[in-house]
Scaffold this active site. Structure first.
Site: not given
Lengths: 229, 550, 489
Positions: B330, B483-485
């Site tokens: 995101h 950090n929403h991989i």
């Protein structure tokens, strides 16, 4: 670190508070009806002087002067002498000129009526950057403007005191659960007007991309600034 | 209660081998250990102590804290680096038009990255799982929201999610069970912000969070110390470590500083063993019946590529050539301003309200949706940075810091990525980690869908700023990572264009599961953790059926 | 007259009971009189059931007979006694698994004499030595409540199986001979009605002495030190006599508030077994009953804590003190293992709630560590136990939770050394600086507290018995051979 970790069964991880289980000594005692009770031989009663928090070292005159200057330039009377000593030592290590500068600022502090007046006097004496560096150290708790700064204070950093009636210092639970539901205190300052200030750092995990946030100037004058990122 | 067995060499045998002890790996280990299987968890990073990390944060220079250095306080294993940014290390190299926007933060420690998350626990909307058939963009999931919904409920129950039980405040409102705990109550800032923006359709709702609103499972309720990121000092916030603790109490064995680098397969392309380096660089082997890689959205595809063998020359599980492709996050940006009235954010947990009005609509066929979080982390640090720069002293300085803290607003905007096979993780040809394993390279371009979505969002923000009489209104010009991989081991019906099926089971290997963010075919605009955990629990159910069958 | 605690042990009685133990006398023959079933009909007085319900709360039956989250009074709760696991029974009116077939007389016998319907003895884990004081009217009300006010639960519970010789329930007969005064409460004509009411509540129902009175070698309460404090596994039930080192300097309001909420600011807070007593029992009692108990406690003869006189009561010690100025920044921001001193460990694990200066949160939801009996007491057991096991209480509408820090912690699991270091720091900074805690002390507390003598001795009892039998056999042989050698008259 984790001795005593049990290998015994633990209930399924389920939404209930699991603090209380077999730890009720009350029932243990009632159950041990035929047992003798030894009177706590493990209670050792060595008398020794209670450890006192270390008292600050006897204040040298330059320390006194620096503390007096710090009080005058920040306008805060209740500054910790140990913290003052640590800031002094860190700034001395960062700049060879600092001892002389601090002495001069200590002189100026004797006559200045207000922090603003003191800053003006310091500017006249060519010591504006040093004075502001001292201010930054007290307000942020860090001596130095980058990742190599010396940390001397966290909770007592003056910046947190400005809003202590309305916020906690992060990591401290000053007010108990759900305290934030209550209305905040009266703000007691005038609303903001547009000022020529730099864009503030954002918070909440933005990783610096092309532009790192501009750090405050806080190096004593006369010293090449430490390498910036 | 069964536990793994170790021979004199230190090699292990267990029913289930889990690589990675973050929230997904820990949850699966806990679930399967609870069903009576022997479970071995191999974690690349070290065990850490909560109190040590709290002290590290308090001992961090002001510059790092105000720059949100949420990585630097967590110890790393010298043999298993993770990204650092103060200064930047070169473990992950990001390139491409949006390389700077994919600079991720994740932890390689026992318990994983949820040590420093904000605990936001959103669900995908049903339509988010049908992007292709509804809006003609992206991919459809091979499973429906209804199939995933029971696992969403299960995930919420296990983590302890506090959320609103009024359907008018839910996003989505399709749910079969209430939240296990009532929502985190709003502070003045959340209430006032919602009051101003909601009449204009922005729809501020409470963020469902894995954060206790009452004592729960031996952990205290939230006390509002505002330090969720990067570490909750009192464990009121859920962290993956809780399920590590729970799994260990059920007989699972967690080995820290165990870096997996090799995966053995047999003639049926079933996985037979994984090999790891211990802290002394000695190699060991773990044999098992089923294998789970839950190393995170970067490390799982990296490991699959590193472990390429003769039978699987493009990488384990990679007959589709999709491993490492379709990387998503995101991407986002921030909007800061000073309102004309005090808002007093910074009271309570890190984020409690979010504008979800822009989360869905027909526009999604053309450009990205967004969500706007009212950031509730105290503004004192940034306010001090600015006020010091103005050369103020004494009461003027105190007042200026107070002014900028009480009137200051920071909004965090998230945009929705589309899976693009050119957004790709590959193995570096030049950079090696201390064990000699190739470091990851990631090429990233957010694409026009996101750029147009950002533009639309900026217009919304300008409108919002005007509602508050904003001064010093800024929007950050670059996109940052969140950090929403996701996407690197993408889920699909066909082995030709996907890596795993609806249970996160690898198409290529009957006994290998790859649950987590990497499996997600669509990102929505909301934090991915709850969906990852739901997928992990769905995978665990599928693993259990497999173990029963065997 | 105030109800007298059990008789002190005399040497002869000790010898008698020792022999009884070793030889295992037969079960106390308890021919039950013809059962007279009181069978309240459908018109049973609702007020009587309510009275029974209130008495059951005051006597805290649920503490042992209800598993947390389980059906009321269905038993199954396991007590980890030092002598083995004891399971509390199902006392619902189930006819198959509970006491549904009990007559009122059998009920009264179990409650006041420790003998169940089948004639076997109960272990004094069931505090019948206190309940024996209950009046017939109260026993009747309780009986009616349990038969008609409690849902029957037909689930069997585990049977208690203690190791030999503690599984010989008959030996309880000897113990009861010595220590059970099978007498009802007698009010003291010289005391007020309120004090007598308080005495009844405290001794017959709430059985305070069971925890707060120290015991002798055979686990009898010591009358001369009534309510002066006793070790309770890892916990310590403090001195609640009227002495200054007891509750002498607590106000009535403090005491009532403590019983109702579990917390008296500037004094102390209930944890462990007392937290449960507050939650299950005291918070539900009528204000006048709490006041009566307080009035009674004021009349209990003062007994001073050893060595506790000079410094004043436990709650009076300590002041705010912070180590931040020295500690902050003394280590870097990426340490793996830098928390070595009590000050650093305190900052890391305790200061978030209790604050760097120990003053607690503003509203004292997280209490101050100074002016706190847990840190000011000459006995540090409760400080160590509270770190290991935490506090959990819900009373008067408020939750209190301090997490545990032992191996089952979901916050942080601390070692014996770490807990000792924190304890010593807290004691020196905020409490009784004369007291020290060692890692061994913490380890003992972690494993349930000091082990009673009999638990330590249990493995040797069998050998002891064999040795004794051999001695007796040898003596008998000597005596018999002497008799044979005597010439016939």
């Amino acid at each position: 670190m984790s001795d005593g970790r049990p290998g015994t069964d633990t209930p399924d991880y389920a939404p209930r508070s699991g603090v209380r289980d077999h730890d009720s000594g009350r029932r243990q005692v009632l159950a041990a009806s035929l047992a003798a009770l030894l009177g706590g031989p493990w209670l050792s009663r060595l008398a020794s002087g209670a450890a006192q928090p270390s008292s600050p070292a006897a204040a040298a005159p330059e320390q006194e002067a620096f503390l007096a200057f710090s009080r005058a330039i920040t306008g805060h009377a209740e500054l910790n002498a140990t913290t003052a000593r640590r800031i002094y030592d860190a700034m001395r290590k960062a700049s060879g000129d600092f001892t002389a500068q601090a002495a001069r600022l200590g002189e100026l502090a004797k006559d200045a009526a207000t922090p603003q007046a003191l800053l003006a006097d310091a500017s006249t004496a060519g010591l504006r950057e040093t004075a502001l560096a001292v201010v930054a150290a007290w307000y942020t708790g860090s001596v130095g403007s980058d990742s190599n700064a010396t940390v001397v204070a966290y909770r007592e950093a003056l910046m947190y005191r400005t809003v202590e009636d309305g916020q906690t210092v992060p990591t401290y639970c000053n007010y108990g659960p759900a305290w934030w539901v209550a209305d905040p205190p009266p703000v007691r300052v005038s609303p903001p007007v547009e000022k020529p200030s730099p864009e503030p750092p954002t918070t909440g995990f933005p990783v610096p991309t092309t532009r790192p946030p501009a750090p405050p100037a806080s190096t004593p004058q006369g010293t090449p600034s430490p390498e910036r990122r | 209660m069964k536990s793994p067995a170790f021979d004199s060499r230190g090699d292990a045998t267990a029913d289930v081998i889990v690589v990675g002890s973050g929230v997904v790996g820990a949850m699966i280990a806990d679930q399967l250990a609870g069903k009576g299987h022997s479970v071995l968890v191999l974690e690349a990073g070290p065990r850490i102590d909560r109190g040590q990390v709290v002290e590290n944060w308090r001992n961090m220079p002001f510059f790092n804290r105000v720059g949100s250095d949420f990585q630097g306080l967590f110890p790393q294993s010298p043999l298993a680096p993770a990204p650092l940014y103060f200064p930047k290390n070169d473990y992950v190299l990001t390139t491409g038009p949006s390389g700077g926007s994919f600079q991720q933060g994740y932890l390689r420690v026992v318990g994983g990255t949820t040590w420093h998350w904000a605990a936001s626990c959103w669900r995908h909307l049903p339509v988010d799982m049908r992007m292709k058939s509804t809006y003609g963009v992206g991919r459809d999931w091979p499973i429906s929201y209804d199939e995933l919904e029971p696992f969403y409920c299960d995930a919420e129950d296990r983590m302890g999610v506090a959320g609103p039980n009024d359907p008018a405040l839910q996003s989505p409102s399709e749910r079969s069970r209430p939240y296990p705990m009532d929502m985190i109550p709003w502070g003045y800032g959340d209430r006032r912000f919602a009051e101003v923006v909601n009449p204009h359709g922005y729809r501020s709702v409470p963020i469902p969070q894995a954060r206790n609103t009452r004592p729960w499972n031996g952990r205290p309720e939230c006390c509002g110390n505002n330090n969720c990121q990067p570490i909750c000092p009192i464990s009121a916030m859920y962290n993956g470590i809780h399920h590590v603790t729970s799994a260990e109490a059920k007989g699972a064995k967690v080995l820290a500083e165990a870096v997996v680098y090799k995966i053995d397969t047999d003639e049926n392309n079933r996985v037979t063993a994984v090999h790891w380096y211990d802290a002394g660089r000695r190699t060991r082997k773990a044999t098992g019946k089923v294998f789970v890689l839950a190393c995170n959205g970067i490390e799982t595809p990296r490991l699959l590529l590193i472990a390429a063998n003769a039978r699987n020359p493009r990488g384990i599980a990679n007959s589709s050539d999709q491993v490492g492709r379709n990387m998503m996050d995101h991407s986002g940006f921030h909007c800061t301003f000073l309102a004309k009235e005090p808002i007093w954010t910074g009271r309570g947990p890190a984020q409690s309200s979010c504008l979800v009005g822009p989360r869905d609509g027909t526009f999604r066929s053309e450009y990205s949706a967004n969500k706007i979080i009212l950031n509730n982390i105290t503004r004192v640090g940034p306010a001090t940075t600015q006020a010091l720069k103005l050369g103020l002293v004494g009461k003027e300085l105190d007042d200026e810091i107070r002014r900028r803290t009480a009137f200051g607003v920071d909004l965090s905007i998230s945009l929705e990525p589309l899976p693009d096979p050119n957004n790709r993780l590959t193995l570096s040809a030049t950079r090696r980690d201390p064990l000699g394993l190739p470091c990851p390279d990631i090429h990233y371009d957010v694409g026009e869908y996101v750029r147009k979505g950002a533009e639309a969002s900026r217009r919304q923000l300008e409108h919002i700023g005007s509602l508050f009489g904003a001064v010093e209104f800024h929007i950050t010009p670059d996109l940052n990572a969140n950090n929403h991989i996701m996407g690197g081991t993408i889920m699909g019906a066909s082995p030709k264009d996907s890596v795993v099926d609806g249970d996160c089971r690898a198409h290529d290997h009957a006994n290998l599961w790859l649950p987590g963010g990497g499996a997600m075919p669509s990102g929505s605009v909301v934090n991915s953790t709850l969906t990852m955990v739901a997928l992990g629990l769905k995978a665990a159910a599928s693993i259990e059926r497999e173990l029963q069958r065997a | 007259m105030m109800p007298s605690p059990p008789l002190p042990v005399s040497a002869t009685a000790f010898a008698k009971s020792a022999v009884a133990l070793l030889l295992g006398i037969l079960a106390w023959a308890a021919p039950g009189a013809a059962a007279s079933q009181t069978a309240p009909g459908p018109g049973t007085d609702a007020a009587l059931i309510e009275r029974g319900r209130y008495l059951a709360i005051a006597a805290d039956c649920t503490a042992c007979h209800t598993v947390k989250g389980g059906k009321p009074f269905a038993g199954g709760y396991s007590v980890e006694s030092p002598l083995g696991t004891i399971y509390a029974t199902n006392i619902t009116p189930s006819k198959t698994a509970g006491i549904g077939n009990y007559t009122e007389r059998q009920f009264a016998r179990a409650l006041r004499e420790g003998i169940r319907a089948d004639g076997a003895h109960l272990y004094p884990a069931m505090p019948y030595t206190a309940y024996t004081l209950m009046t017939d009217e109260d026993v009747h009300a309780l009986y009616v409540y349990f038969m008609h006010g409690v849902e029957p639960v037909d689930a069997e519970v585990a049977k208690t199986e203690l190791p030999f010789p503690f599984n010989v329930r008959a030996s309880m007969a000897a113990w009861n001979l010595l220590f059970l005064d099978n007498e009802r409460f007698r009010p003291d004509p010289a005391a007020s009605e309120q004090v007598n009411r308080g005495a009844y509540l405290a001794n017959a129902l709430a059985h305070c002495g069971t925890c707060h009175t120290p015991r002798n070698a055979l686990m009898a309460e010591r009358a001369d030190r009534f309510l002066s404090g006793a070790q309770l596994g890892a916990w310590y039930a403090p001195n609640i006599t009227s002495d200054a080192s007891g509750i002498g300097r607590w106000s009535d309001a403090d005491l009532v508030r403590y019983l109702r909420t579990g917390h008296a600011q500037g004094k102390g807070q209930a944890a462990g077994p007392m937290a449960e007593a507050v939650e299950n029992s005291f918070q539900h009692l009528r204000p006048e009953d709490l006041q009566a108990m307080v009035a009674y406690l004021r009349t209990v003869p003062p007994v001073a804590d050893a060595g506790g006189q000079a410094a004043g009561p436990a709650f009076s010690r300590g002041r705010p003190a912070s180590s931040e100025a020295e500690l902050r920044g003394s280590f870097g921001p990426n340490e793996r293992d830098s928390l070595k001193t009590g000050a650093a460990l305190y900052s890391a694990h305790c200061a978030s709630c209790h604050q760097p200066d120990g003053s607690g949160s503003a509203n004292q939801r997280y209490p101050s560590l100074f002016h706190n009996t847990a840190t000011g007491s000459p006995n540090p057991s409760n400080l160590v136990a509270v770190i290991l096991y935490g506090v959990e209480r819900e009373a008067s509408g408020q939750y209190a939770l301090m997490p545990r820090f032992d191996g089952k912690s979901y916050v942080s699991a601390l070692s014996d050394e770490q807990i000792a270091a924190i304890s010593n720091y807290v004691l020196a900074q905020y409490g009784n600086g004369d007291v020290k805690v060692s890692s061994r002390d913490v380890s003992t507390a972690r494993h349930g507290g000091p082990r009673p003598l009999l638990a330590k001795v249990q493995p040797f009892i069998v050998w002891g018995m064999i040795a004794a039998l051999l001695v007796i056999a040898a003596l008998a042989a000597v005596v018999l051979s002497r008799r044979r050698r005597r010439p016939a008259a």
